[in-house]
Motif scaffolding. Sequence first.
Motif, PDB file in Angstrom:
ATOM      1  N   LEU A  37       5.337  10.840  24.580  1.00 31.67           N
ATOM      2  CA  LEU A  37       5.443  11.486  23.366  1.00 31.67           C
ATOM      3  C   LEU A  37       5.926  10.779  22.333  1.00 31.67           C
ATOM      4  O   LEU A  37       7.112  10.570  22.699  1.00 31.67           O
ATOM      5  N   SER A  38       5.920  11.021  21.000  1.00 29.25           N
ATOM      6  CA  SER A  38       6.724  10.873  19.999  1.00 29.25           C
ATOM      7  C   SER A  38       6.473  11.833  18.737  1.00 29.25           C
ATOM      8  O   SER A  38       5.338  12.243  18.638  1.00 29.25           O
ATOM      9  N   ALA A  39       7.356  12.003  18.077  1.00 28.14           N
ATOM     10  CA  ALA A  39       7.159  12.793  16.709  1.00 28.14           C
ATOM     11  C   ALA A  39       7.902  12.025  15.677  1.00 28.14           C
ATOM     12  O   ALA A  39       8.994  11.306  16.052  1.00 28.14           O
ATOM     13  N   GLY A  40       7.304  12.281  14.709  1.00 26.66           N
ATOM     14  CA  GLY A  40       8.023  11.539  13.384  1.00 26.66           C
ATOM     15  C   GLY A  40       7.590  12.184  11.921  1.00 26.66           C
ATOM     16  O   GLY A  40       6.578  13.133  11.883  1.00 26.66           O
ATOM     17  N   ILE A  41       8.474  11.556  11.090  1.00 29.51           N
ATOM     18  CA  ILE A  41       8.070  12.129   9.679  1.00 29.51           C
ATOM     19  C   ILE A  41       7.977  11.041   8.787  1.00 29.51           C
ATOM     20  O   ILE A  41       9.336  10.193   8.802  1.00 29.51           O
ATOM     21  N   MET A  42       6.980  10.711   7.825  1.00 29.45           N
ATOM     22  CA  MET A  42       7.094   9.962   6.795  1.00 29.45           C
ATOM     23  C   MET A  42       7.426  10.584   5.572  1.00 29.45           C
ATOM     24  O   MET A  42       6.691  11.706   5.163  1.00 29.45           O
ATOM     25  N   PHE A  43       8.187  10.247   4.624  1.00 28.85           N
ATOM     26  CA  PHE A  43       8.355  10.825   3.147  1.00 28.85           C
ATOM     27  C   PHE A  43       8.120   9.698   2.232  1.00 28.85           C
ATOM     28  O   PHE A  43       8.648   8.506   2.394  1.00 28.85           O
ATOM     29  N   MET A  44       7.754  10.040   0.921  1.00 32.34           N
ATOM     30  CA  MET A  44       7.625   9.140  -0.237  1.00 32.34           C
ATOM     31  C   MET A  44       8.258   9.931  -1.524  1.00 32.34           C
ATOM     32  O   MET A  44       7.640  10.887  -1.744  1.00 32.34           O
ATOM     33  N   ASP A  45       9.069   9.306  -2.060  1.00 27.61           N
ATOM     34  CA  ASP A  45       9.708  10.164  -3.039  1.00 27.61           C
ATOM     35  C   ASP A  45       9.557   9.193  -4.498  1.00 27.61           C
ATOM     36  O   ASP A  45      10.015   8.164  -4.547  1.00 27.61           O
ATOM     37  N   TYR A  46       8.614   9.659  -5.391  1.00 21.53           N
ATOM     38  CA  TYR A  46       8.609   8.856  -6.526  1.00 21.53           C
ATOM     39  C   TYR A  46       9.619   8.965  -7.642  1.00 21.53           C
ATOM     40  O   TYR A  46       9.321   8.631  -8.871  1.00 21.53           O
ATOM     41  N   GLY A  47      10.566   9.862  -7.494  1.00 25.62           N
ATOM     42  CA  GLY A  47      11.613   9.950  -8.467  1.00 25.62           C
ATOM     43  C   GLY A  47      11.340  11.253  -9.330  1.00 25.62           C
ATOM     44  O   GLY A  47      10.535  12.064  -9.108  1.00 25.62           O
ATOM     45  N   LYS A  48      12.140  11.325 -10.468  1.00 24.95           N
ATOM     46  CA  LYS A  48      11.941  12.387 -11.405  1.00 24.95           C
ATOM     47  C   LYS A  48      11.146  12.005 -12.591  1.00 24.95           C
ATOM     48  O   LYS A  48      11.238  10.731 -13.121  1.00 24.95           O
ATOM     49  N   PHE A  49      10.233  12.918 -13.141  1.00 26.84           N
ATOM     50  CA  PHE A  49       9.385  12.698 -14.350  1.00 26.84           C
ATOM     51  C   PHE A  49       9.890  13.796 -15.250  1.00 26.84           C
ATOM     52  O   PHE A  49      10.231  14.872 -15.171  1.00 26.84           O
ATOM     53  N   ASP A  50       9.276  13.570 -16.571  1.00 22.27           N
ATOM     54  CA  ASP A  50       9.493  14.603 -17.345  1.00 22.27           C
ATOM     55  C   ASP A  50       8.344  15.187 -17.740  1.00 22.27           C
ATOM     56  O   ASP A  50       7.340  14.449 -18.011  1.00 22.27           O
ATOM     57  N   GLY A  51       8.270  16.487 -17.780  1.00 24.20           N
ATOM     58  CA  GLY A  51       7.152  17.304 -18.109  1.00 24.20           C
ATOM     59  C   GLY A  51       6.786  17.846 -19.448  1.00 24.20           C
ATOM     60  O   GLY A  51       7.962  18.238 -20.171  1.00 24.20           O
TER      61      GLY A  51
END
Length: 344
Positions: free
Chosen positions: A99-113
Amino acid sequence: MKTLTLSAISLFAALHAHSQVAGKSTFAFMNLPVSSRQLAMGTNFISTSDNDVSLAWNNPAALNPRTHNHAFATYNNYVSDINFGYFAYGREFAKAGSLSAGIMFMDYGKFDGYTPSGLSTGTFKVQDQCFHISYGRSWKERFRYGASLKYIYSIYESYVSNGLSCDLSGMYMDTSKQLSVTAFARNIGFQAIPYGNTERQSLPFELALSISKKLAHLPLRYNIVFSNLQKPDMRYTIAHTDERDENGNERTKTMTMGDNILRHLSLGGELNLTKHFVLRFGYNHMRRKELTQEQKKGTAGFSWGLGFRINKFHISYGSAALFPGINSNQFSLLANLSDFYRKK
């Protein structure tokens, strides 16, 4: 309503996609290589089974007793302020499988709304995440099979989406010939909640076949991948080429059959110079054709990397050329946690 150019973000997430097929689907970030080893070899599909627990992200059949108690982490400072990482852990259970468990994340940074009228609404972050559980097991002497279940979560300011997917793989291994062949089917699933009031989109489903062979008289293992087998014909016509014929009409370009065949192909290799030092290299024809400019092709499509061991850690680095002058650089760390226990 706050506005956000989602297409611009999706463009960066899809830079490592194998084809334009992925551009018609959602959650394209799942096409990114989760290890420097994959990045350096130019593919997400590596047909081998060793202690690298990160291979289970696309190839759950690669899980085996050697991945037991191994932890993996990777980080990529991708493009501009975009960063992504992946963490995984493997465990072996006697007679039950791996078995294996994992997490992938992707952060695009901050944006002005901003509102449609131009009023500022402050800053916000944009992120993609994927959690997975993978299982692999041997069958008879030369076969392994595996499956992964993935939960995908995405938040683009006030736009939230999630989905479920499954990966399947089967591996044939002939240890006497140092040969392995793996069939992949990944991103089998659906988008459960779409962004805002948009329609549901498909996931970047893909079929692939990978062949890996270690040479008998040279410390080299090569990896050949046939990707996007679910769509054999990926040819298309480019209408706006900025080229004119003798009558002043704009020329069109059509992909040749040879180019279409090569876009399904990627090559990679690992050269073990010593027991603790390896050089890696790769070529992805699809990436080269899709990301290069006619005037300046550069080294897009080519990739390289290295791996070495220091004490109890396996450290890897990979680099792939995206555009002329722009590379994706990734670092990975693999360790057997059992090595840190005090031996009685």
